[in-house]
Design an enzyme around this catalytic site. Sequence first.
Site, PDB file in Angstrom:
ATOM      1  N   LEU A 164      -9.541 -31.181  13.059  1.00 39.98           N
ATOM      2  CA  LEU A 164      -9.852 -32.134  11.948  1.00 39.98           C
ATOM      3  C   LEU A 164      -9.394 -31.355  10.656  1.00 39.98           C
ATOM      4  O   LEU A 164     -10.061 -30.286  10.339  1.00 39.98           O
ATOM      5  CB  LEU A 164     -10.978 -32.781  11.911  1.00 39.98           C
ATOM      6  CG  LEU A 164     -11.550 -33.991  12.930  1.00 39.98           C
ATOM      7  CD1 LEU A 164     -12.983 -34.347  12.806  1.00 39.98           C
ATOM      8  CD2 LEU A 164     -10.701 -35.372  12.557  1.00 39.98           C
ATOM      9  N   ASP A 165      -8.685 -32.135   9.689  1.00 42.21           N
ATOM     10  CA  ASP A 165      -8.534 -31.369   8.460  1.00 42.21           C
ATOM     11  C   ASP A 165      -9.925 -31.322   7.916  1.00 42.21           C
ATOM     12  O   ASP A 165     -10.810 -31.943   8.090  1.00 42.21           O
ATOM     13  CB  ASP A 165      -7.725 -32.202   7.615  1.00 42.21           C
ATOM     14  CG  ASP A 165      -6.002 -32.331   8.243  1.00 42.21           C
ATOM     15  OD1 ASP A 165      -5.764 -31.346   8.977  1.00 42.21           O
ATOM     16  OD2 ASP A 165      -5.346 -33.333   7.819  1.00 42.21           O
TER      17      ASP A 165
END
EC number: 5.4.99.25
Length: 240
Positions: A53-54
């Site tokens: 996930l960013d």
Amino acid sequence: MVEMHEGAGLPEDGEFLLLDKPLDWTSFDVVAKVRNAYKRGGLKRKVGHSGTLDPKATGLLILATGKKTRELSTLEGLDKVYDAVIRLGARTLSHDSESEEYGLRDVTHLDEGAVKRAASELEGKRMQQAPMHSATWHKGKRLYELARKGTVVTDRKSKEIVVHSFDVLRVELPLAYCRIHVSKGAYIRVLADELGEALGVGGYLAGLRRIAIGSYQVESAMRVEDAVARVLGQMQVTDQ
């Protein structure tokens, strides 16, 4: 001195941990936190994760410990479900809030029906090109490294994805709140950019939360601090 004993609660072969990644943490930050919990007890244990996930995204992150890390590859092909907030009427180079807005456009003529129709047109099987601000490799360099130097690669890799559903839950202009169910490897920020393009006003991903990976749900996920407490609780740690 700290002495550690493996208690009955410590799975010998490792386990899967469902975590709720906090805002502004990298996926590796979460892995490191759990790995360090084992180190505090004097135990060296492998910890890995599936589905990066960013930093600006929150939500479900699946970690594996010990021998369970060998099974992470079985999770890679699972569908993902996201809650996304899309800002209409502006664009960014990164397709998310990590870079500055440009190309501001009026959105007062839009209504919920128009946004829903445009979103539905993005459903189905399609080819998607990796964004410049991504970790995709191109001739030995990450695309984001080239983007930071102002280089634009037009022949970026494309792959087939499936947008199973692109539901617009509500519209509060300039924001559209959406739930998007996609196959592995899909970039939600690219879909946000494409939605804005389809509406003729531009758009970018202003917020993202992953709520499901296959049958795994974020409602079953722990906070990072609770996961650390769980790991420490599975080991008997005493001060000598």
